[in-house]
Design an enzyme around this catalytic site. Structure first.
Site, short mmCIF file in Angstrom:
data_model
loop_
_atom_site.label_atom_id
_atom_site.label_comp_id
_atom_site.label_asym_id
_atom_site.label_seq_id
_atom_site.Cartn_x
_atom_site.Cartn_y
_atom_site.Cartn_z
CD GLU A 115 -39.94 43.80 -27.99
OE1 GLU A 115 -40.30 42.62 -28.10
OE2 GLU A 115 -40.67 44.69 -27.52
CG HIS A 243 -40.51 35.25 -25.02
ND1 HIS A 243 -39.29 35.51 -24.47
CD2 HIS A 243 -41.00 36.43 -25.46
CE1 HIS A 243 -39.05 36.81 -24.55
NE2 HIS A 243 -40.07 37.40 -25.15
NE ARG A 289 -40.34 36.90 -29.28
CZ ARG A 289 -41.40 37.61 -28.93
NH1 ARG A 289 -42.60 37.09 -29.05
NH2 ARG A 289 -41.26 38.82 -28.47
CG HIS A 350 -44.56 34.38 -25.97
ND1 HIS A 350 -44.89 34.96 -24.77
CD2 HIS A 350 -44.38 35.42 -26.85
CE1 HIS A 350 -44.91 36.28 -24.90
NE2 HIS A 350 -44.63 36.57 -26.16
NE ARG A 385 -46.36 37.18 -31.56
CZ ARG A 385 -45.91 38.03 -30.64
NH1 ARG A 385 -45.92 39.34 -30.88
NH2 ARG A 385 -45.44 37.59 -29.50
C1 SIN Z 1 -41.54 40.67 -25.00
O1 SIN Z 1 -41.66 41.71 -24.38
O2 SIN Z 1 -40.47 40.11 -25.19
C2 SIN Z 1 -42.78 40.02 -25.57
C3 SIN Z 1 -43.34 40.88 -26.61
C4 SIN Z 1 -44.05 40.08 -27.66
O3 SIN Z 1 -44.28 38.89 -27.48
O4 SIN Z 1 -44.34 40.66 -28.71
#
Ligand code: SIN
Length: 518
Positions: A115, A243, A289, A350, A385
């Site tokens: 990610e 998010h 993010r 988020h 985070r």
């Molecule tokens: C996501 O799946 O994008 C959220 C995961 C997270 O907030 O760590």
């Protein structure tokens, strides 16, 4: 008034609260586990992407990514605890004990996803509903474990402390000490006092104080507001993470579109198909993010478009359906076939990187009051985070806190006075006023204290929220307690704490971003 005594009182039954309950019960403690909704009505259940597990070639690289995502602001001691204890916490509980069906490759090896902000593939997952798979198994184990009493339909009202609620007036000279909480039984309307040696705040996030959020209903920072009222230290509350990708369609309920899609090659583009993230960060769509959310917000302001798009054309249709079945089905239900067209997305509130300050064993500055999971702040996330650290943090913080509590209970002495009965007026609160006040908080936070802030916007937010709080407090004093009223009282308090924190911090870092006024 009914008074229930226990060893550990856990407020909130998401992954942090439930993991604490399991560990504390293993260590011989009696646990009361309180929540408003059923076992799966928690933000943990909605987590999609996954949980960090495989940290090959070693913990340093993950530690570096966490620190880097936080723009150098995270607490090295908290990072160290997570990278050292995280993998064994996942292995012991989720893999060995509960045998959760994480996805595997053809050779039976755990499939590793990636990610934003991650320099390697290290995230295990169960399709795109990882949180659900984990919480379901953990909740089932909670319900079959002796020593844990689950109480659903309960909302904590206020914490009990020796200085405020003891029957001995001299106790006000004692250090701040918590011994449980008053809670509303929403089924009967009665107030119950839970008296406990240890009280653990695991109430999850606060996204619902913003107009657009990925959080479950009721996530208004209950733990933060309650802890603040009894003198607990708050930290880093200005760092609310947005998010970048939440499904957008006028009139539709927004829902999370996991960052794991970008980890597999999906790209953010605008209405004209331009890859606008490439100019913003060397990692493009996979930047940390805070940077992605802010860049989208600025791009939307510049173009006047209502949303941007997640372009999945690099992913094969079969792979999309197999790896992301939840998102595929939900988008299809809204008329978007993601195997053929891009997903319209916008950012939404988020995760709270800040919260109730604790050490690495969940201790706050109020004796016998602990906080874990998203409610707590050890400094692990600093100003922003890293993705897929939140479920891991729940496991690590819950286990460490429960073990330390069990140890203390073996040797320590606990004063558990009888709290005075709760007095509540009979007057019915007007639901329309409650709804309107909550909406006003949500609009105020979204517009003036959201992704992009300014001193003037924050000052206006503060004025609005202070006035609202005054009205809500009067409302609270004069009316019969309801779940909605408790939520509203905590929502306005949490919102004010965020606005105070943001107003006092002139430095742009991570999720806190101020612009100069015109
Ligand atoms: C996501 O799946 O994008 C959220 C995961 C997270 O907030 O760590």
């Amino acid at each position: 008034m009914q008074v229930i005594q226990t060893d550990s009182l856990v407020i909130g039954a998401g992954l942090a609260g439930s993991t604490y309950a399991l560990q504390a019960a293993k260590d011989g403690c009696r646990v009361e586990l309180l929540s408003l909704g059923g076992p799966l009505e928690a933000n943990s259940d909605w987590a999609q992407g996954g949980i960090i597990y495989d940290i090959t070639p070693g913990p340093q690289q993950l530690a570096h990514d966490i620190l880097d995502a936080s723009d150098g602001t995270a607490n090295p001691a908290a990072i160290d605890q997570l990278v050292r204890e995280g993998p064994s916490a996942v292995k012991d509980l989720l893999i060995d004990e509960l045998s959760i069906g994480f996805d595997r490759d053809g050779a039976g090896r755990l499939d590793l996803g990636r990610e934003g902000g991650h320099s390697a593939r290290r995230i295990i997952h169960a399709k795109d509903t990882t949180g659900h798979a984990i919480l379901e198994a953990v909740a089932r184990r909670v319900d079959s474990t002796a020593g844990i009493t689950r109480r659903t339909g309960f909302v904590a009202i206020d914490l009990l402390t020796l200085s405020h609620n003891s029957d001995n007036s001299r106790d006000r000279y004692e250090p701040l000490t918590c011994f449980g909480c008053y809670a509303l039984d929403t089924a009967t309307g009665a107030t119950v006092a839970y008296v406990a040696k240890k009280t653990i705040l695991a109430t999850g996030g606060l996204g619902r104080i913003f107009l657009h959020t990925t959080n479950q209903p009721g996530s208004v920072g209950h733990g933060v507001a309650m802890a603040y009222r009894v003198g607990a230290r708050m930290i880093d509350l200005e760092y609310v993470q947005f998010h970048p990708t939440v499904f957008y369609q006028r009139g539709a309920q927004p829902f999370l579109i996991t960052e794991a899609l970008r980890g597999e090659g999906a790209i953010l583009v605008d209405g004209q198909g331009r890859r606008f993230m490439d100019a913003a960060h060397p990692r493009g769509s996979l930047a940390p993010r805070d940077i992605v959310a802010r860049t989208i917000k600025l791009h939307l302001a510049a173009t006047g478009d209502p949303c941007v798009y997640l372009d999945l054309s690099a992913l094969k249709p079969d792979f999309i359906r197999e790896r992301f079945p939840g998102i595929y089905e939900r988008c299809l239900a809204h008329g978007v076939d993601i195997t053929r067209e891009p997903i319209p997305v916008v950012p939404a509130a988020h995760f709270s990187c800040g919260g109730v300050h604790t050490n690495l064993a969940g201790r706050t500055n109020v004796r016998h009051l602990n906080a874990i999971g998203e409610t707590a702040c050890t400094g692990l996330h600093g100003a922003n985070r890293l993705a897929s650290t939140s479920l891991l943090e729940c496991l690590v913080s819950a286990r460490a806190t429960a073990q330390a509590d069990a140890e203390e209970m073996r040797s320590g002495e606990f004063r558990l006075p009888t709290p005075s009965p709760w007095q509540s007026p009979d007057h019915e609160p007007d639901p329309l006023l409650i709804r309107q006040d909550l909406l006003q908080i949500q609009h105020t936070m979204w517009n003036y204290a959201g992704i992009i802030r300014s001193p003037r916007r924050l000052a206006r937010a503060r004025r609005i929220l202070l006035e609202l709080r005054e009205g809500i407090q009067a409302f609270y004093r004069d009316c019969r307690l309801t779940r909605e009223l408790i939520e509203l009282r905590n929502a306005v308090q949490t919102a004010l704490l965020i606005v105070y924190a943001a107003s006092l911090n002139p430095v742009n870092k991570g999720c806190h971003y101020l612009v100069e006024e015109d």
